[in-house]
Design an enzyme around this catalytic site. Sequence first.
Site, PDB file in Angstrom:
ATOM      1  N   ASN A   6       0.820  -1.218   0.000  1.00 60.41           N
ATOM      2  CA  ASN A   6       0.000   0.000   0.000  1.00 60.41           C
ATOM      3  C   ASN A   6       0.851   1.264   0.000  1.00 60.41           C
ATOM      4  O   ASN A   6       0.438   2.294  -0.533  1.00 60.41           O
ATOM      5  CB  ASN A   6      -0.939  -0.004   1.202  1.00 60.41           C
ATOM      6  N   HIS A  90      -0.027  -8.913  -0.983  1.00 65.04           N
ATOM      7  CA  HIS A  90       0.329  -8.014   0.121  1.00 65.04           C
ATOM      8  C   HIS A  90      -0.708  -8.094   1.242  1.00 65.04           C
ATOM      9  O   HIS A  90      -0.382  -8.473   2.364  1.00 65.04           O
ATOM     10  CB  HIS A  90       0.468  -6.572  -0.365  1.00 65.04           C
ATOM     11  N   HIS A 100      -6.065  -3.971   9.708  1.00 69.15           N
ATOM     12  CA  HIS A 100      -6.381  -4.169   8.290  1.00 69.15           C
ATOM     13  C   HIS A 100      -7.423  -5.263   8.076  1.00 69.15           C
ATOM     14  O   HIS A 100      -7.406  -5.958   7.047  1.00 69.15           O
ATOM     15  CB  HIS A 100      -5.115  -4.489   7.486  1.00 69.15           C
ATOM     16  N   HIS A 127       1.560  -6.960   5.063  1.00 66.63           N
ATOM     17  CA  HIS A 127       0.604  -5.901   5.425  1.00 66.63           C
ATOM     18  C   HIS A 127       0.317  -5.847   6.920  1.00 66.63           C
ATOM     19  O   HIS A 127       0.487  -4.800   7.555  1.00 66.63           O
ATOM     20  CB  HIS A 127      -0.678  -6.076   4.623  1.00 66.63           C
ATOM     21  N   VAL A 128      -0.153  -6.934   7.504  1.00 65.27           N
ATOM     22  CA  VAL A 128      -0.391  -6.993   8.947  1.00 65.27           C
ATOM     23  C   VAL A 128       0.944  -7.256   9.632  1.00 65.27           C
ATOM     24  O   VAL A 128       1.622  -8.240   9.342  1.00 65.27           O
ATOM     25  CB  VAL A 128      -1.396  -8.104   9.297  1.00 65.27           C
ATOM     26  N   HIS A 129       1.326  -6.395  10.566  1.00 62.56           N
ATOM     27  CA  HIS A 129       2.646  -6.462  11.189  1.00 62.56           C
ATOM     28  C   HIS A 129       2.657  -7.469  12.346  1.00 62.56           C
ATOM     29  O   HIS A 129       2.846  -7.128  13.513  1.00 62.56           O
ATOM     30  CB  HIS A 129       3.078  -5.081  11.667  1.00 62.56           C
TER      31      HIS A 129
END
Length: 233
Positions: A6, A90, A100, A127-129
């Site tokens: 993103n 992603h 997210h 994307h998700v940490h």
Amino acid sequence: MVTQGNHEVESLPLGRPFVSYNARWLMPHAESASASNLYYSFDVADGAVHVVMLGSYADFGPGSDQRRWLESDLARVDRRHVGWVVAVVHAPWYSTNVAHDGEGEGMREALESLLYDARVDVVFAGHVHAYERFGRVYNNSPDGCGPVHITVGDGGNREGLSLMFKETSSPMSVFREASFGHGRLRVYNATHARWSWHRNDDSDSTVRDEVWLTSLGSSTGCGPRPCPANDEL
């Protein structure tokens, strides 16, 4: 080998998206018959592994160039000779993290059946940490012929970890942890590979999650349905 996230969209006013990304990260899209640098494929290990890099922020809907390319690319994969097919996105299609939540759902609805029919073995996301591994799944249900979904978005970032998981997790979620780390997929042969996730927070090397995977290309039960029970070991 990368695919866009993103932060690479760069949809500035009156500007074109992905200008910096396309200038700095030229991927072999032409070699894989893709008209866009945002999605492509490549082979490794003398063609034993086919890797499909998908664009979460490129059009993926019905009639889109990405969908048409994906159909064509997967149709060329001969599972008699290609032991493993791996996809990368992603935004994760499956996640129990609050961060997210649901952002990958549209892409899942649009493309999941193509990956399922092609017997893709593993789908990696970021994307998700945080880290999370699902069992084999398709259409929000356990399915022994579906891919294993793994989120490895915890390599390090300025935003910090995604610490909040939902209290009631999906029964398909096998392991989840909000720690910085990295993963390794070690392919041993056409039928077996080992996935391991290494947590980076410790002073010593720590493997927090690992599992043996069996290629769907080698599983006779994953031709026409019915499929075997959910078991990625």
